[in-house]
Scaffold this active site. Structure first.
Site, PDB file in Angstrom:
ATOM      1  N   GLU A  40      29.472  82.718  70.553  1.00  0.00           N
ATOM      2  CA  GLU A  40      30.046  81.595  69.802  1.00  0.00           C
ATOM      3  C   GLU A  40      30.300  82.070  68.382  1.00  0.00           C
ATOM      4  O   GLU A  40      30.038  83.224  68.063  1.00  0.00           O
ATOM      5  CB  GLU A  40      29.079  80.401  69.817  1.00  0.00           C
ATOM      6  CG  GLU A  40      27.721  80.703  69.194  1.00  0.00           C
ATOM      7  CD  GLU A  40      26.735  79.540  69.265  1.00  0.00           C
ATOM      8  OE1 GLU A  40      27.167  78.377  69.358  1.00  0.00           O
ATOM      9  OE2 GLU A  40      25.517  79.806  69.214  1.00  0.00           O
ATOM     10  N   ARG A  81      20.129  65.753  71.522  1.00  0.00           N
ATOM     11  CA  ARG A  81      20.001  67.193  71.218  1.00  0.00           C
ATOM     12  C   ARG A  81      18.923  67.422  70.161  1.00  0.00           C
ATOM     13  O   ARG A  81      18.167  68.390  70.230  1.00  0.00           O
ATOM     14  CB  ARG A  81      21.345  67.777  70.775  1.00  0.00           C
ATOM     15  CG  ARG A  81      21.321  69.300  70.700  1.00  0.00           C
ATOM     16  CD  ARG A  81      22.705  69.896  70.450  1.00  0.00           C
ATOM     17  NE  ARG A  81      23.244  69.501  69.157  1.00  0.00           N
ATOM     18  CZ  ARG A  81      24.484  69.793  68.750  1.00  0.00           C
ATOM     19  NH1 ARG A  81      25.306  70.470  69.537  1.00  0.00           N
ATOM     20  NH2 ARG A  81      24.910  69.409  67.568  1.00  0.00           N
ATOM     21  N   LYS A 104      18.805  73.766  67.741  1.00  0.00           N
ATOM     22  CA  LYS A 104      19.472  73.688  66.444  1.00  0.00           C
ATOM     23  C   LYS A 104      18.372  73.641  65.383  1.00  0.00           C
ATOM     24  O   LYS A 104      17.986  72.578  64.895  1.00  0.00           O
ATOM     25  CB  LYS A 104      20.386  72.455  66.390  1.00  0.00           C
ATOM     26  CG  LYS A 104      21.511  72.601  65.385  1.00  0.00           C
ATOM     27  CD  LYS A 104      22.604  71.596  65.640  1.00  0.00           C
ATOM     28  CE  LYS A 104      23.538  71.498  64.450  1.00  0.00           C
ATOM     29  NZ  LYS A 104      24.210  72.726  64.074  1.00  0.00           N
TER      30      LYS A 104
HETATM   31  N1  PXG Z   1      27.474  76.551  67.470  1.00  0.00           N
HETATM   32  C1  PXG Z   1      26.645  76.532  66.423  1.00  0.00           C
HETATM   33  C2  PXG Z   1      25.782  77.702  66.160  1.00  0.00           C
HETATM   34  C3  PXG Z   1      26.593  75.407  65.586  1.00  0.00           C
HETATM   35  O1  PXG Z   1      25.764  75.365  64.547  1.00  0.00           O
HETATM   36  C4  PXG Z   1      28.316  74.383  66.953  1.00  0.00           C
HETATM   37  C5  PXG Z   1      28.285  75.512  67.750  1.00  0.00           C
HETATM   38  C6  PXG Z   1      29.198  73.239  67.319  1.00  0.00           C
HETATM   39  O2  PXG Z   1      28.415  72.153  67.838  1.00  0.00           O
HETATM   40  P1  PXG Z   1      28.852  70.627  67.654  1.00  0.00           P
HETATM   41  O3  PXG Z   1      27.796  69.853  68.314  1.00  0.00           O
HETATM   42  O4  PXG Z   1      28.946  70.372  66.174  1.00  0.00           O
HETATM   43  O5  PXG Z   1      30.178  70.493  68.336  1.00  0.00           O
HETATM   44  C7  PXG Z   1      27.434  74.311  65.853  1.00  0.00           C
HETATM   45  C8  PXG Z   1      27.372  73.107  64.971  1.00  0.00           C
HETATM   46  C9  PXG Z   1      28.228  73.552  58.871  1.00  0.00           C
HETATM   47  C10 PXG Z   1      27.707  72.960  60.111  1.00  0.00           C
HETATM   48  O6  PXG Z   1      27.846  73.073  57.794  1.00  0.00           O
HETATM   49  C11 PXG Z   1      27.994  73.502  61.339  1.00  0.00           C
HETATM   50  C12 PXG Z   1      27.498  72.903  62.498  1.00  0.00           C
HETATM   51  C13 PXG Z   1      26.738  71.798  62.385  1.00  0.00           C
HETATM   52  C14 PXG Z   1      26.448  71.290  61.156  1.00  0.00           C
HETATM   53  C15 PXG Z   1      26.939  71.860  60.002  1.00  0.00           C
HETATM   54  O7  PXG Z   1      29.023  74.496  58.944  1.00  0.00           O
HETATM   55  N2  PXG Z   1      27.796  73.489  63.678  1.00  0.00           N
END
Ligand code: PXG
Length: 285
Positions: free
Chosen positions: A184, A52, A151
């Protein structure tokens, strides 16, 4: 032992891990990142996160000066050097140091940063009792402006929604897309359960393809629970039997109230609890 941060190809003490004020990651949010978890010293779905990261970089025309295998090795090396067992890892690639103009071609070389730290989890209370969401007035980035599939280091869209939620006393906040559909949350994907089936917004709603989301879809399929990736409205959320969020940091967290509507019986549901158990088995396997 002082914390070691991976920077510019080697591990350095955290105090010495500094980047230029001319880095376009700082000046323009020009870069990409990943948040990963380790369990017992092993990084969960490392290859998926690295893929990713490289896909995000490709989408912004950023060439990462390491192979995917080298990136994975650097992440493992950083986790090991910090003796992190159950931890949180942040991998960041910025456009690098440039001039004060936007032009990314003026940036000499991309900066790679890897930080491994202790994990800060949501309070246990949220897992036991579920959390409450509001819907933000801030819509998720239009995919034709900045695709939520990327991301990127530009998280202001999510942060603005988070500010609104925090003011209302909510630790997470639901975001709609430009069509008014459920997209989301600010850092988590969303799932519903209705009549025993699982519903979640499809990627074309303009969402991040969560690694945890994909793992949960696989677990549900393996358990014989039907998963539908489809357009979801706020109404669908309000009338759901269960709702839960997924994310690397949160894992699976139940939602029991949205915009003052009680979801189901106001308690974490059976499907949510079953998937949480399966997820715990998966990460500890
Ligand atoms: N949506 C968004 C916008 C994200 O940033 C997710 C979904 C979930 O994806 P994963 O791959 O983690 O299952 C994310 C990821 C934080 C933090 O500090 C949040 C994420 C990643 C890193 C840090 O809150 N969310």
């Amino acid at each position: 032992m002082s914390r070691q941060v991976y920077l510019a190809g080697k591990l350095v003490p955290a105090e010495q891990a500094t980047v230029s004020v001319f880095d376009h990651g700082l000046l323009y949010g020009d870069g990409v990142f990943e948040g990963l978890r380790s369990y017992g010293g092993k990084v969960f779905r490392l290859a998926e996160h690295v893929d990713r990261l490289y896909e995000s970089a490709l989408a912004i025309c950023l060439k990462i000066p390491l192979s995917r295998d080298e990136m994975a090795a650097a992440i493992n090396e950083t986790v090991a050097a910090n003796e992190i067992k159950d931890g949180y890892i942040r991998a960041v690639v910025t456009r690098g140091s440039g001039t004060l103009g936007l032009d990314p071609n003026r940036c000499s070389n991309p900066q790679i940063i890897i930080i491994a730290d202790a994990i800060k989890l949501y309070p246990q209370e949220y897992y036991d009792n579920g959390l409450e969401l509001i819907t933000s007035s801030v819509i998720r980035n239009h995919p034709a402006a900045l695709s939520p599939r990327i991301k990127s280091l530009n998280y202001l869209n999510n942060i603005l929604a988070k500010i609104e939620g925090m003011k209302a006393g909510c630790i997470e906040t639901l975001m709609l897309n430009h069509k008014g559909e459920v997209a989301e949350c600010t850092g988590d994907n969303i799932f519903l359960v209705r009549h025993g089936k699982i519903l979640t917004p499809s990627l074309d709603a303009g969402i991040l393809e969560g690694v945890t989301r994909n793992a949960v879809i696989e677990l549900a399929a393996a358990a014989g629970i039907e998963v539908r990736e489809c357009a979801i409205t706020q109404h669908d959320v309000y009338i759901a039997n269960e709702c839960f969020l997924t994310g690397t940091a949160a894992e699976i967290v139940p939602v029991v109230k949205v915009d003052d509507r009680v979801i189901g019986d106001g308690r974490p549901g059976a499907v949510t609890r079953q998937l949480t158990e399966q997820f715990h088995e998966l990460v500890r396997a």
